[in-house]
Scaffold this motif. Structure first.
Motif, PDB file in Angstrom:
ATOM      1  N   CYS A  26      -2.360  11.716   2.731  1.00 59.73           N
ATOM      2  CA  CYS A  26      -1.173  11.176   3.401  1.00 59.73           C
ATOM      3  C   CYS A  26      -1.406   9.714   3.769  1.00 59.73           C
ATOM      4  O   CYS A  26      -0.543   8.859   3.564  1.00 59.73           O
ATOM      5  CB  CYS A  26      -0.847  12.007   4.640  1.00 59.73           C
ATOM      6  SG  CYS A  26       0.604  11.431   5.537  1.00 59.73           S
ATOM      7  N   LEU A  27      -2.582   9.421   4.307  1.00 61.08           N
ATOM      8  CA  LEU A  27      -2.915   8.036   4.661  1.00 61.08           C
ATOM      9  C   LEU A  27      -2.976   7.155   3.413  1.00 61.08           C
ATOM     10  O   LEU A  27      -2.486   6.019   3.408  1.00 61.08           O
ATOM     11  CB  LEU A  27      -4.257   7.998   5.407  1.00 61.08           C
ATOM     12  CG  LEU A  27      -4.302   8.739   6.736  1.00 61.08           C
ATOM     13  CD1 LEU A  27      -5.718   8.735   7.299  1.00 61.08           C
ATOM     14  CD2 LEU A  27      -3.316   8.141   7.717  1.00 61.08           C
ATOM     15  N   GLU A  28      -3.545   7.707   2.344  1.00 59.14           N
ATOM     16  CA  GLU A  28      -3.619   6.967   1.089  1.00 59.14           C
ATOM     17  C   GLU A  28      -2.220   6.713   0.518  1.00 59.14           C
ATOM     18  O   GLU A  28      -1.923   5.628   0.016  1.00 59.14           O
ATOM     19  CB  GLU A  28      -4.467   7.757   0.096  1.00 59.14           C
ATOM     20  CG  GLU A  28      -4.743   7.037  -1.190  1.00 59.14           C
ATOM     21  CD  GLU A  28      -5.603   7.871  -2.138  1.00 59.14           C
ATOM     22  OE1 GLU A  28      -5.552   7.585  -3.345  1.00 59.14           O
ATOM     23  OE2 GLU A  28      -6.307   8.789  -1.677  1.00 59.14           O
ATOM     24  N   MET A  29      -1.338   7.719   0.617  1.00 61.33           N
ATOM     25  CA  MET A  29       0.026   7.555   0.133  1.00 61.33           C
ATOM     26  C   MET A  29       0.775   6.504   0.946  1.00 61.33           C
ATOM     27  O   MET A  29       1.537   5.709   0.402  1.00 61.33           O
ATOM     28  CB  MET A  29       0.784   8.883   0.176  1.00 61.33           C
ATOM     29  CG  MET A  29       2.175   8.802  -0.450  1.00 61.33           C
ATOM     30  SD  MET A  29       3.090  10.345  -0.380  1.00 61.33           S
ATOM     31  CE  MET A  29       2.173  11.341  -1.525  1.00 61.33           C
ATOM     32  N   ALA A  30       0.534   6.465   2.258  1.00 60.67           N
ATOM     33  CA  ALA A  30       1.190   5.462   3.102  1.00 60.67           C
ATOM     34  C   ALA A  30       0.780   4.055   2.672  1.00 60.67           C
ATOM     35  O   ALA A  30       1.628   3.161   2.556  1.00 60.67           O
ATOM     36  CB  ALA A  30       0.844   5.698   4.569  1.00 60.67           C
ATOM     37  N   GLU A  31      -0.504   3.849   2.421  1.00 57.61           N
ATOM     38  CA  GLU A  31      -0.969   2.526   1.971  1.00 57.61           C
ATOM     39  C   GLU A  31      -0.401   2.187   0.593  1.00 57.61           C
ATOM     40  O   GLU A  31      -0.010   1.049   0.333  1.00 57.61           O
ATOM     41  CB  GLU A  31      -2.501   2.478   1.938  1.00 57.61           C
ATOM     42  CG  GLU A  31      -3.110   2.305   3.298  1.00 57.61           C
ATOM     43  CD  GLU A  31      -2.605   1.060   4.016  1.00 57.61           C
ATOM     44  OE1 GLU A  31      -2.627  -0.031   3.429  1.00 57.61           O
ATOM     45  OE2 GLU A  31      -2.161   1.196   5.167  1.00 57.61           O
ATOM     46  N   THR A  32      -0.348   3.175  -0.287  1.00 60.20           N
ATOM     47  CA  THR A  32       0.230   2.962  -1.616  1.00 60.20           C
ATOM     48  C   THR A  32       1.706   2.607  -1.499  1.00 60.20           C
ATOM     49  O   THR A  32       2.197   1.713  -2.200  1.00 60.20           O
ATOM     50  CB  THR A  32       0.030   4.217  -2.493  1.00 60.20           C
ATOM     51  OG1 THR A  32      -1.358   4.520  -2.562  1.00 60.20           O
ATOM     52  CG2 THR A  32       0.581   4.001  -3.890  1.00 60.20           C
ATOM     53  N   MET A  33       2.414   3.302  -0.616  1.00 59.40           N
ATOM     54  CA  MET A  33       3.837   2.990  -0.403  1.00 59.40           C
ATOM     55  C   MET A  33       4.020   1.560   0.089  1.00 59.40           C
ATOM     56  O   MET A  33       4.933   0.858  -0.355  1.00 59.40           O
ATOM     57  CB  MET A  33       4.455   3.964   0.591  1.00 59.40           C
ATOM     58  CG  MET A  33       4.699   5.339   0.055  1.00 59.40           C
ATOM     59  SD  MET A  33       5.348   6.404   1.350  1.00 59.40           S
ATOM     60  CE  MET A  33       6.332   7.527   0.398  1.00 59.40           C
ATOM     61  N   ARG A  34       3.173   1.121   0.995  1.00 60.63           N
ATOM     62  CA  ARG A  34       3.260  -0.261   1.483  1.00 60.63           C
ATOM     63  C   ARG A  34       3.049  -1.246   0.341  1.00 60.63           C
ATOM     64  O   ARG A  34       3.772  -2.235   0.207  1.00 60.63           O
ATOM     65  CB  ARG A  34       2.224  -0.506   2.581  1.00 60.63           C
ATOM     66  CG  ARG A  34       2.556   0.171   3.882  1.00 60.63           C
ATOM     67  CD  ARG A  34       1.546  -0.121   4.955  1.00 60.63           C
ATOM     68  NE  ARG A  34       1.584  -1.547   5.270  1.00 60.63           N
ATOM     69  CZ  ARG A  34       0.561  -2.221   5.742  1.00 60.63           C
ATOM     70  NH1 ARG A  34      -0.579  -1.643   5.965  1.00 60.63           N
ATOM     71  NH2 ARG A  34       0.684  -3.503   6.006  1.00 60.63           N
ATOM     72  N   LEU A  36       3.427  -0.703  -2.939  1.00 57.74           N
ATOM     73  CA  LEU A  36       4.537  -0.612  -3.889  1.00 57.74           C
ATOM     74  C   LEU A  36       5.784  -1.314  -3.355  1.00 57.74           C
ATOM     75  O   LEU A  36       6.486  -2.003  -4.095  1.00 57.74           O
ATOM     76  CB  LEU A  36       4.856   0.851  -4.213  1.00 57.74           C
ATOM     77  CG  LEU A  36       3.833   1.586  -5.075  1.00 57.74           C
ATOM     78  CD1 LEU A  36       4.133   3.073  -5.097  1.00 57.74           C
ATOM     79  CD2 LEU A  36       3.812   1.010  -6.481  1.00 57.74           C
ATOM     80  N   PHE A  37       6.056  -1.119  -2.083  1.00 56.24           N
ATOM     81  CA  PHE A  37       7.235  -1.763  -1.498  1.00 56.24           C
ATOM     82  C   PHE A  37       7.085  -3.279  -1.504  1.00 56.24           C
ATOM     83  O   PHE A  37       8.039  -3.999  -1.791  1.00 56.24           O
ATOM     84  CB  PHE A  37       7.479  -1.259  -0.070  1.00 56.24           C
ATOM     85  CG  PHE A  37       8.791  -1.726   0.478  1.00 56.24           C
ATOM     86  CD1 PHE A  37       9.953  -1.045   0.156  1.00 56.24           C
ATOM     87  CD2 PHE A  37       8.876  -2.849   1.285  1.00 56.24           C
ATOM     88  CE1 PHE A  37      11.181  -1.482   0.643  1.00 56.24           C
ATOM     89  CE2 PHE A  37      10.091  -3.289   1.774  1.00 56.24           C
ATOM     90  CZ  PHE A  37      11.247  -2.599   1.453  1.00 56.24           C
ATOM     91  N   ALA A  38       5.888  -3.764  -1.209  1.00 55.50           N
ATOM     92  CA  ALA A  38       5.655  -5.212  -1.216  1.00 55.50           C
ATOM     93  C   ALA A  38       5.790  -5.785  -2.621  1.00 55.50           C
ATOM     94  O   ALA A  38       6.314  -6.885  -2.808  1.00 55.50           O
ATOM     95  CB  ALA A  38       4.277  -5.529  -0.649  1.00 55.50           C
ATOM     96  N   ALA A  39       5.345  -5.042  -3.621  1.00 51.77           N
ATOM     97  CA  ALA A  39       5.377  -5.538  -4.995  1.00 51.77           C
ATOM     98  C   ALA A  39       6.740  -5.398  -5.651  1.00 51.77           C
ATOM     99  O   ALA A  39       7.189  -6.292  -6.363  1.00 51.77           O
ATOM    100  CB  ALA A  39       4.330  -4.808  -5.835  1.00 51.77           C
ATOM    101  N   ALA A  40       7.410  -4.264  -5.412  1.00 52.10           N
ATOM    102  CA  ALA A  40       8.639  -3.984  -6.151  1.00 52.10           C
ATOM    103  C   ALA A  40       9.884  -3.900  -5.278  1.00 52.10           C
ATOM    104  O   ALA A  40      10.980  -3.781  -5.792  1.00 52.10           O
ATOM    105  CB  ALA A  40       8.476  -2.675  -6.929  1.00 52.10           C
ATOM    106  N   ASN A  70       6.015   2.546   7.231  1.00 50.30           N
ATOM    107  CA  ASN A  70       6.980   1.728   7.965  1.00 50.30           C
ATOM    108  C   ASN A  70       6.389   1.247   9.283  1.00 50.30           C
ATOM    109  O   ASN A  70       6.518   0.080   9.654  1.00 50.30           O
ATOM    110  CB  ASN A  70       8.265   2.501   8.204  1.00 50.30           C
ATOM    111  CG  ASN A  70       9.349   1.624   8.761  1.00 50.30           C
ATOM    112  OD1 ASN A  70       9.417   0.444   8.454  1.00 50.30           O
ATOM    113  ND2 ASN A  70      10.205   2.190   9.590  1.00 50.30           N
ATOM    114  N   ALA A  71       5.724   2.141  10.009  1.00 53.67           N
ATOM    115  CA  ALA A  71       5.127   1.764  11.299  1.00 53.67           C
ATOM    116  C   ALA A  71       4.025   0.722  11.113  1.00 53.67           C
ATOM    117  O   ALA A  71       3.867  -0.180  11.931  1.00 53.67           O
ATOM    118  CB  ALA A  71       4.578   2.990  11.999  1.00 53.67           C
ATOM    119  N   ALA A  72       3.266   0.833  10.030  1.00 54.31           N
ATOM    120  CA  ALA A  72       2.187  -0.123   9.786  1.00 54.31           C
ATOM    121  C   ALA A  72       2.722  -1.465   9.296  1.00 54.31           C
ATOM    122  O   ALA A  72       2.054  -2.489   9.438  1.00 54.31           O
ATOM    123  CB  ALA A  72       1.208   0.448   8.760  1.00 54.31           C
ATOM    124  N   SER A  73       3.916  -1.468   8.728  1.00 53.71           N
ATOM    125  CA  SER A  73       4.472  -2.701   8.174  1.00 53.71           C
ATOM    126  C   SER A  73       5.237  -3.520   9.205  1.00 53.71           C
ATOM    127  O   SER A  73       5.405  -4.710   9.047  1.00 53.71           O
ATOM    128  CB  SER A  73       5.413  -2.375   7.014  1.00 53.71           C
ATOM    129  OG  SER A  73       4.695  -1.764   5.981  1.00 53.71           O
TER     130      SER A  73
END
Length: 171
Positions: A26-34, A36-40, A70-73
Motif C-alpha cells: 500500500c505504501l509502495e502504491m502510494a509512492e507510485t501514484m505520486r 505517476l501523477f507528477a509525470a502524467a 494525496n496527503a503526502a503531496s
C-alpha cells in the motif's frame, strides 16, 4: 486453476490506517501514484499494472494508497512573520512578490500596491540614479512602512539602512 498472483481475501492481514502499520505494498502504491501523477497528471489502473501491481492489490489498496498519496503531496506552508533584519533585507533588495510582512500584518491590496510602487521606484533609481529619484524611493518606502504595525524607531532604522544601500545619485 488459480492465478499465481491472486491472493485469497481471508489470507490478508487486517491492518490499521496508521502509516507505520500499513501494508508495504500500500505504501509502495502510494509512492507510485505520486510519481505517476507528477509525470502524467493522473493515475490509471493500467499504469499501476505496468508498475508491477496486480489487480488484487489495486482493488485492495487503491483507495488507501490514493488517500496516502494525496496527503503526502499536499503541503501546508506557514511563513513566519518578518523580523527587523528581514524587513531591512527585503527593503534593500525588493522583489514585488515578497513584501516584508511583520507580525499581525496581512497581505492586503493596498499593501501590495504600495510595495509595488516602492519596487518600481527602486528599479527606476537603479536604471537612472538621480537625487529626485532617490528621494522618491525613500518617500515611497516610508509610505509603505507607515502602513505596517511597527514602532517608529524600527521604521527609521529600516529607512536608514536602505538609504545606505541605495546607489549614489548624481545632481
Amino acid at each position: 486453476m488459480f492465478d499465481a498472483e491472486y491472493r485469497m481475501p481471508e489470507a490478508l492481514p487486517a491492518l490499521p490506517d496508521d502509516a507505520e502499520d500499513s501494508h508495504p505494498r500500500c505504501l509502495e502504491m502510494a509512492e507510485t501514484m505520486r510519481d505517476l501523477f507528477a509525470a502524467a497528471g493522473g493515475v490509471r489502473s493500467r499504469d499501476l499494472i505496468g508498475a508491477g501491481f496486480t489487480w488484487a492489490e489495486i482493488v485492495e489498496f487503491r483507495d488507501a494508497a490514493a488517500k496516502r498519496a494525496n496527503a503526502a503531496s499536499v503541503r501546508e506552508i506557514h511563513s513566519r512573520p518578518d523580523m527587523v533584519p528581514d524587513l531591512i533585507a527585503k527593503a534593500c533588495t525588493p522583489l514585488p512578490h515578497r513584501p516584508p510582512l511583520p507580525r499581525d500584518t496581512s497581505e492586503t491590496q493596498a499593501l501590495l500596491v504600495d510595495w509595488g510602487r516602492y519596487c518600481t521606484a527602486r528599479a527606476a533609481l537603479v536604471l537612472d540614479p538621480w537625487a529626485g529619484q532617490r528621494e522618491r524611493c525613500l518617500t515611497v518606502l516610508a509610505s509603505y512602512l507607515d502602513r505596517l504595525p511597527i514602532f517608529p524607531a524600527i521604521r527609521q532604522t529600516v529607512i536608514r539602512k536602505v538609504e545606505t544601500s541605495l546607489p549614489e545619485a548624481s545632481q
